[in-house]
Design an enzyme around this catalytic site. Structure first.
Site, PDB file in Angstrom:
ATOM      1  N   ASP A  12      62.411 -47.976 -83.215  1.00 51.36           N
ATOM      2  CA  ASP A  12      62.182 -47.184 -84.200  1.00 51.36           C
ATOM      3  C   ASP A  12      60.853 -46.994 -84.593  1.00 51.36           C
ATOM      4  O   ASP A  12      60.108 -47.714 -84.181  1.00 51.36           O
ATOM      5  CB  ASP A  12      63.131 -47.734 -85.418  1.00 51.36           C
ATOM      6  N   SER A  13      60.654 -45.865 -85.287  1.00 51.79           N
ATOM      7  CA  SER A  13      59.125 -45.550 -85.824  1.00 51.79           C
ATOM      8  C   SER A  13      58.790 -46.798 -86.670  1.00 51.79           C
ATOM      9  O   SER A  13      57.684 -46.992 -87.091  1.00 51.79           O
ATOM     10  CB  SER A  13      59.079 -44.086 -86.742  1.00 51.79           C
ATOM     11  N   CYS A  75      66.343 -44.114 -84.146  1.00 47.77           N
ATOM     12  CA  CYS A  75      65.341 -43.265 -84.932  1.00 47.77           C
ATOM     13  C   CYS A  75      65.842 -41.815 -84.790  1.00 47.77           C
ATOM     14  O   CYS A  75      65.719 -41.322 -83.295  1.00 47.77           O
ATOM     15  CB  CYS A  75      63.775 -43.316 -84.509  1.00 47.77           C
ATOM     16  N   GLU A 160      60.967 -47.329 -98.167  1.00 46.20           N
ATOM     17  CA  GLU A 160      59.923 -48.332 -97.804  1.00 46.20           C
ATOM     18  C   GLU A 160      59.120 -48.830 -98.844  1.00 46.20           C
ATOM     19  O   GLU A 160      58.519 -50.031 -98.606  1.00 46.20           O
ATOM     20  CB  GLU A 160      58.840 -47.622 -97.015  1.00 46.20           C
ATOM     21  N   CYS A 194      69.307 -40.292 -91.039  1.00 44.68           N
ATOM     22  CA  CYS A 194      68.106 -40.926 -91.033  1.00 44.68           C
ATOM     23  C   CYS A 194      68.349 -42.461 -91.158  1.00 44.68           C
ATOM     24  O   CYS A 194      69.293 -42.945 -91.876  1.00 44.68           O
ATOM     25  CB  CYS A 194      66.981 -40.371 -92.116  1.00 44.68           C
ATOM     26  N   HIS A 196      66.924 -44.861 -92.635  1.00 48.64           N
ATOM     27  CA  HIS A 196      66.605 -45.394 -93.881  1.00 48.64           C
ATOM     28  C   HIS A 196      67.822 -45.072 -95.062  1.00 48.64           C
ATOM     29  O   HIS A 196      67.623 -45.865 -95.988  1.00 48.64           O
ATOM     30  CB  HIS A 196      65.157 -44.748 -94.507  1.00 48.64           C
TER      31      HIS A 196
HETATM   32  N1  DGL Z   1      63.329 -43.455 -88.546  1.00 41.84           N
HETATM   33  C1  DGL Z   1      63.061 -42.306 -88.955  1.00 41.84           C
HETATM   34  C2  DGL Z   1      64.675 -41.377 -88.915  1.00 41.84           C
HETATM   35  O1  DGL Z   1      65.393 -41.869 -88.554  1.00 41.84           O
HETATM   36  C3  DGL Z   1      62.558 -42.234 -90.460  1.00 41.84           C
HETATM   37  C4  DGL Z   1      61.236 -42.588 -90.479  1.00 41.84           C
HETATM   38  C5  DGL Z   1      60.436 -41.689 -90.003  1.00 41.84           C
HETATM   39  O2  DGL Z   1      60.045 -40.652 -90.492  1.00 41.84           O
HETATM   40  O3  DGL Z   1      59.547 -42.239 -89.238  1.00 41.84           O
HETATM   41  O4  DGL Z   1      64.350 -40.066 -88.823  1.00 41.84           O
END
Ligand code: DGL
Length: 275
Positions: A12-13, A75, A160, A194, A196
């Site tokens: 993931d990012s 992600c 976050e 998403c 999060h």
């Molecule tokens: N993990 C990203 C997603 O699911 C959200 C966080 C980001 O923008 O990097 O879209």
């Protein structure tokens, strides 16, 4: 039993993919997992296609280099902007026997079974919304569904910064939900598209204001992986099963470990990697 470490890679990012990993571990506890969070370059949600593709490919290559034969891109933004090119263009060159899977397909395959009105809401980052991956993929499986998307750019920073249950979140949760309802009052299924957003679930439920199912991707992705490994016994056999969980971050391990537990549900101890 395996004599070499060939974990399932989860990427993931940043932290969000840990919500997906948590569900995967619950469903398939015996496997080894290597999680990579590209925290040094997060967020991906506001970045261009080219940048997200380049970053994601670097992360996939890193995980391959660590022995992963199967990588889950946990992600949405990376799944939307990079997965198809990696599957079609890069994988045949890197190693056609390895696999990279995402979170969008498992979700879009099943939304049609969960809506009675046929109106589906997608809440996601601006990057995922602009890619139109959800409407395009949903049309493939359930062409009669109508899809309404709403970008929620403030939700990732709220989560976050540990403000997901604070008062600041109330304003932005109700604001984006109102924007979604303006598009259709008949939505009866909302996809939290998403990684999060599951942490905002309680707040979202509070502001929904009408009967509506909220779909989180962790359990959906986990169920899909269980089926995938059943259908691909060779891949299942190539993944090692010692119950190991390893975590890497491209940024500070102290910061990662401090935040990661909220997403994963258990304490996390990471190591730093440079890509
Ligand atoms: N993990 C990203 C997603 O699911 C959200 C966080 C980001 O923008 O990097 O879209």
């Amino acid at each position: 039993m395996h004599d070499s470490y060939q974990p399932i890679g989860v990427f993931d990012s940043g932290y969000g993919g840990l919500t997906v990993l948590s569900s995967i571990v619950e469903a398939l506890p015996e496997y080894d997992y290597l999680y990579l969070g590209d925290n040094a370059r997060t967020p991906y949600g506001s970045r261009s296609f080219e940048t997200v593709y380049r970053y994601t490919l670097e992360c996939v290559r890193y995980l391959f280099g660590q022995g992963c034969r199967l990588v889950i891109i946990a992600c949405n933004t990376a799944s939307a902007k990079a997965l198809r090119t990696i599957q079609q263009h890069d994988l045949p060159l890197l190693d056609p026997t390895r696999r990279v899977l995402g979170v969008i397909r498992p979700t879009t395959e099943m939304v049609g079974t969960l809506s009675h009105t046929g109106h589906i809401g997608i809440l996601a980052t601006a990057g995922t919304v602009n890619s139109r991956s959800y409407p395009i993929e949903i049309a493939r499986f359930s062409p009669s569904l109508q899809v309404f998307q709403q970008a929620c750019p403030m939700w990732v920073p709220l989560v976050e910064n540990h403000e997901f249950d604070g008062q600041g979140a109330d304003y932005f949760v109700s604001k984006y939900l109102e924007e979604l309802w303006k598009q259709s009052e008949n939505i009866d299924l909302i996809v939290l598209a998403c990684t999060h957003y599951p942490l905002l679930r309680d707040k979202i439920n509070r502001y929904l204001g009408r009967p509506c199912t909220l779909l989180s991707q962790g359990p959906v992705t986990a169920a899909s992986l269980v089926c995938y490994l059943r259908r691909h016994p060779d891949m299942a056999a190539s993944c090692s099963r010692e119950g190991r969980r390893d975590f890497c971050t491209t940024d500070s391990t102290a910061i990662f470990d401090h935040h990661a537990g909220i997403f994963f549900g258990l304490p996390v101890s990471s190591r730093h990697v440079s890509l």
